[in-house]
Write a protein that holds these residues in place. Structure first.
Motif, PDB file in Angstrom:
ATOM      1  N   VAL A  19       3.162 -14.394   2.090  1.00  0.00           N
ATOM      2  CA  VAL A  19       2.677 -13.253   2.877  1.00  0.00           C
ATOM      3  C   VAL A  19       1.156 -13.172   2.810  1.00  0.00           C
ATOM      4  CG1 VAL A  19       2.736 -10.743   3.142  1.00  0.00           C
ATOM      5  CG2 VAL A  19       4.830 -11.982   2.570  1.00  0.00           C
ATOM      6  N   GLY A  20       0.589 -13.490   1.648  1.00  0.00           N
ATOM      7  CA  GLY A  20      -0.861 -13.438   1.489  1.00  0.00           C
ATOM      8  C   GLY A  20      -1.593 -14.489   2.308  1.00  0.00           C
ATOM      9  N   GLN A  21      -0.922 -15.582   2.598  1.00  0.00           N
ATOM     10  CA  GLN A  21      -1.553 -16.679   3.333  1.00  0.00           C
ATOM     11  C   GLN A  21      -1.310 -16.633   4.836  1.00  0.00           C
ATOM     12  OE1 GLN A  21       0.068 -20.130   1.370  1.00  0.00           O
ATOM     13  NE2 GLN A  21      -1.018 -19.735  -0.541  1.00  0.00           N
ATOM     14  N   GLU A  22      -0.411 -15.766   5.288  1.00  0.00           N
ATOM     15  CA  GLU A  22      -0.047 -15.726   6.711  1.00  0.00           C
ATOM     16  C   GLU A  22      -0.227 -14.309   7.264  1.00  0.00           C
ATOM     17  OE1 GLU A  22       0.677 -15.891  10.240  1.00  0.00           O
ATOM     18  OE2 GLU A  22       0.987 -17.881   9.333  1.00  0.00           O
ATOM     19  N   PRO A  64       2.430  -7.009  -8.742  1.00  0.00           N
ATOM     20  CA  PRO A  64       1.231  -7.115  -9.590  1.00  0.00           C
ATOM     21  C   PRO A  64       0.442  -5.797  -9.555  1.00  0.00           C
ATOM     22  CG  PRO A  64       1.391  -8.963  -8.054  1.00  0.00           C
ATOM     23  CD  PRO A  64       2.390  -7.958  -7.611  1.00  0.00           C
ATOM     24  N   GLN A  65      -0.337  -5.543 -10.591  1.00  0.00           N
ATOM     25  CA  GLN A  65      -1.130  -4.318 -10.635  1.00  0.00           C
ATOM     26  C   GLN A  65      -2.180  -4.284  -9.532  1.00  0.00           C
ATOM     27  OE1 GLN A  65      -2.693  -3.838 -14.598  1.00  0.00           O
ATOM     28  NE2 GLN A  65      -0.774  -2.995 -15.379  1.00  0.00           N
ATOM     29  N   GLU A  66      -2.734  -5.434  -9.201  1.00  0.00           N
ATOM     30  CA  GLU A  66      -3.715  -5.507  -8.123  1.00  0.00           C
ATOM     31  C   GLU A  66      -3.208  -6.441  -7.027  1.00  0.00           C
ATOM     32  OE1 GLU A  66      -7.666  -6.373  -9.345  1.00  0.00           O
ATOM     33  OE2 GLU A  66      -7.679  -4.876 -10.942  1.00  0.00           O
ATOM     34  N   LEU A  67      -3.263  -5.943  -5.800  1.00  0.00           N
ATOM     35  CA  LEU A  67      -2.817  -6.727  -4.652  1.00  0.00           C
ATOM     36  C   LEU A  67      -4.033  -7.089  -3.804  1.00  0.00           C
ATOM     37  CD1 LEU A  67       0.305  -4.589  -3.688  1.00  0.00           C
ATOM     38  CD2 LEU A  67       0.302  -6.761  -4.905  1.00  0.00           C
ATOM     39  N   ALA A  68      -4.442  -8.341  -3.871  1.00  0.00           N
ATOM     40  CA  ALA A  68      -5.658  -8.763  -3.166  1.00  0.00           C
ATOM     41  C   ALA A  68      -5.388  -9.149  -1.719  1.00  0.00           C
ATOM     42  CB  ALA A  68      -6.302  -9.939  -3.903  1.00  0.00           C
ATOM     43  N   ALA A  69      -4.266  -9.819  -1.462  1.00  0.00           N
ATOM     44  CA  ALA A  69      -4.028 -10.395  -0.139  1.00  0.00           C
ATOM     45  C   ALA A  69      -2.918  -9.706   0.640  1.00  0.00           C
ATOM     46  CB  ALA A  69      -3.707 -11.883  -0.273  1.00  0.00           C
ATOM     47  N   VAL A  70      -2.164  -8.810   0.008  1.00  0.00           N
ATOM     48  CA  VAL A  70      -1.050  -8.139   0.685  1.00  0.00           C
ATOM     49  C   VAL A  70      -1.139  -6.637   0.449  1.00  0.00           C
ATOM     50  CG1 VAL A  70       0.419 -10.165   0.333  1.00  0.00           C
ATOM     51  CG2 VAL A  70       0.562  -8.251  -1.270  1.00  0.00           C
ATOM     52  N   LYS A  71      -0.334  -5.892   1.201  1.00  0.00           N
ATOM     53  CA  LYS A  71      -0.234  -4.453   0.970  1.00  0.00           C
ATOM     54  C   LYS A  71       1.220  -4.022   1.075  1.00  0.00           C
ATOM     55  CE  LYS A  71      -1.393  -3.200   5.770  1.00  0.00           C
ATOM     56  NZ  LYS A  71      -2.300  -2.378   6.612  1.00  0.00           N
ATOM     57  N   VAL A  72       1.551  -2.956   0.349  1.00  0.00           N
ATOM     58  CA  VAL A  72       2.913  -2.427   0.301  1.00  0.00           C
ATOM     59  C   VAL A  72       3.075  -1.362   1.382  1.00  0.00           C
ATOM     60  CG1 VAL A  72       4.630  -1.235  -1.112  1.00  0.00           C
ATOM     61  CG2 VAL A  72       3.078  -2.892  -2.161  1.00  0.00           C
ATOM     62  N   LEU A  73       4.197  -1.406   2.095  1.00  0.00           N
ATOM     63  CA  LEU A  73       4.443  -0.465   3.179  1.00  0.00           C
ATOM     64  C   LEU A  73       5.254   0.744   2.726  1.00  0.00           C
ATOM     65  CD1 LEU A  73       5.472  -2.887   6.078  1.00  0.00           C
ATOM     66  CD2 LEU A  73       3.191  -2.029   5.518  1.00  0.00           C
ATOM     67  N   LYS A  74       5.016   1.855   3.388  1.00  0.00           N
ATOM     68  CA  LYS A  74       5.929   2.982   3.289  1.00  0.00           C
ATOM     69  C   LYS A  74       7.173   2.645   4.111  1.00  0.00           C
ATOM     70  CE  LYS A  74       2.257   6.502   3.090  1.00  0.00           C
ATOM     71  NZ  LYS A  74       1.671   7.673   3.771  1.00  0.00           N
ATOM     72  N   VAL A  75       8.299   3.227   3.733  1.00  0.00           N
ATOM     73  CA  VAL A  75       9.526   3.065   4.505  1.00  0.00           C
ATOM     74  C   VAL A  75      10.004   4.447   4.920  1.00  0.00           C
ATOM     75  CG1 VAL A  75      11.934   2.300   4.473  1.00  0.00           C
ATOM     76  CG2 VAL A  75      10.178   0.908   3.367  1.00  0.00           C
ATOM     77  N   ASN A  76      10.176   4.650   6.222  1.00  0.00           N
ATOM     78  CA  ASN A  76      10.516   5.969   6.762  1.00  0.00           C
ATOM     79  C   ASN A  76       9.510   7.029   6.333  1.00  0.00           C
ATOM     80  OD1 ASN A  76      12.821   4.834   7.920  1.00  0.00           O
ATOM     81  ND2 ASN A  76      14.114   5.356   6.178  1.00  0.00           N
ATOM     82  N   GLY A  77       8.252   6.611   6.175  1.00  0.00           N
ATOM     83  CA  GLY A  77       7.194   7.535   5.805  1.00  0.00           C
ATOM     84  C   GLY A  77       7.110   7.856   4.329  1.00  0.00           C
ATOM     85  N   ILE A  78       7.913   7.204   3.497  1.00  0.00           N
ATOM     86  CA  ILE A  78       7.976   7.505   2.061  1.00  0.00           C
ATOM     87  C   ILE A  78       7.343   6.374   1.257  1.00  0.00           C
ATOM     88  CG2 ILE A  78       9.447   8.046   0.097  1.00  0.00           C
ATOM     89  CD1 ILE A  78       9.439  10.200   2.245  1.00  0.00           C
ATOM     90  N   GLU A  79       6.402   6.729   0.389  1.00  0.00           N
ATOM     91  CA  GLU A  79       5.751   5.762  -0.492  1.00  0.00           C
ATOM     92  C   GLU A  79       6.735   5.288  -1.561  1.00  0.00           C
ATOM     93  OE1 GLU A  79       2.267   3.744  -0.919  1.00  0.00           O
ATOM     94  OE2 GLU A  79       2.065   5.724   0.005  1.00  0.00           O
ATOM     95  N   PRO A  80       6.779   3.973  -1.842  1.00  0.00           N
ATOM     96  CA  PRO A  80       7.687   3.483  -2.881  1.00  0.00           C
ATOM     97  C   PRO A  80       7.095   3.610  -4.282  1.00  0.00           C
ATOM     98  CG  PRO A  80       6.604   1.637  -1.833  1.00  0.00           C
ATOM     99  CD  PRO A  80       6.120   2.869  -1.121  1.00  0.00           C
TER     100      PRO A  80
END
Length: 300
Positions: A78-81, A94-110
């Motif tokens: 995912v980080g490369q594409e 990982p504690q730090e995400l340099a190349a990817v980001k985490v999505l909310k689902v149905n507006g709710i943070e995981p």
């Protein structure tokens, strides 16, 4: 005759647009025209995370474009594409995400609070499964997991119970535990702590996947299997299983993807029918307008 043929061509074009539209109600999306073909990344066959993902979203990942063999593999792909989307266990982020980001689902943070409360949709449990009666060492280890071990579980994931005092019987012997790559890191830390409390025990944790681990337990090739999915009916008949931790599945996209939130319907579409990111922008209202236009065109 010429006008009739033109109408037929326009109708076919409109029908194609309707069939390829991936947008669904509930989550408004940003402009995705700068993105290209969707690269949906699935986990490998046998993965408990894949099985739970399929169950939660009622999907079969038919449109998956690539397969990742591990959490690290998902993060790298995912980080490369720029056009990729993937999923993994919340506890393995990982504690730090340099190349990817985490999505909310149905507006709710995981986050831990939303997963614990049940607000976040994609929740699941981790299981330890075993075959037959427990020997003294197996019983001692399992007792540790559900007593003092829950304190460590709570640091890495979500505990299933409050930690309590544990006094090991200090029985000697070896334990072999096999299974889910999503949970083996947690189980390995639990094993290390247990061996400090019982120096006479040797516990080894082997990374495979949920299905392989459960098969090994059925064949008595290991003492415990780790599964990140609920056991199938035949597995429940052959093994005893206990949930020792709770976790969630999170969706990740490349950091250059403008999306921050997806509905479960949109996630399902990305893994089944959606080929282009920009088609996610053709939502319910656009479908209505196109349908009306198609209707009046046909009546003329």
């Amino acid at each position: 005759m010429k006008n009739y043929l033109v109408r037929i061509c326009l109708l076919l074009t409109a029908c194609t647009l309707l069939l390829t539209a991936c947008g669904t109600e509930g989550t408004k999306l940003p402009d995705l025209s700068t993105l290209g073909k969707v690269v949906a990344i699935a986990r490998e066959e046998g993965s408990g995370t894949r099985a739970e993902f399929d169950t939660m979203l009622s999907t079969n990942q038919a449109a998956a474009d690539a397969v990742a063999a591990s959490t690290i593999d998902v993060l790298q792909q995912v980080g490369q594409e720029k056009n990729a989307i993937g999923y993994l266990a919340h506890s393995t982020l990982p504690q730090e995400l340099a190349a990817v980001k985490v999505l909310k689902v149905n507006g709710i943070e995981p986050d831990i609070n939303n997963i614990s409360s049940g607000k976040y949709a994609l929740r699941r449990s981790y299981y330890l499964a075993y075959n037959g009666e427990l020997n003294p060492l197996q019983e001692d280890f399992l007792q540790y997991i559900f007593c003092a071990g829950q304190k460590l579980v709570a640091k890495k994931s979500i505990a299933v119970g409050a930690p309590t005092t544990f006094l090991s019987s200090r029985v000697s012997g070896k334990l072999v535990i096999k299974g889910s790559s999503s949970a083996t890191s947690l189980v390995n830390e639990l094993a290390q702590e247990y061996m400090q409390l019982n120096p006479r025990a040797q516990v080894s944790v082997v990374v495979t996947d949920s299905s392989s681990g459960l098969t090994s337990a059925i064949r008595r090739e290991c003492d415990f299997a780790i599964s990140s999915r609920e056991l199938k009916r035949y597995e429940k008949e052959l093994l005893t299983s206990k949930a020792f931790a709770r976790d969630a599945i999170v969706l990740i996209v490349n950091k250059h993807n403008p999306i921050n939130n997806l509905s479960t319907k949109q996630i399902k579409a990305l893994y089944e029918t959606c080929n282009e990111w920009k088609s996610m922008n053709l939502g319910r209202e656009e479908n209505k307008k196109l349908s009306l236009w198609l209707y009046f065109l046909w009546r003329e």
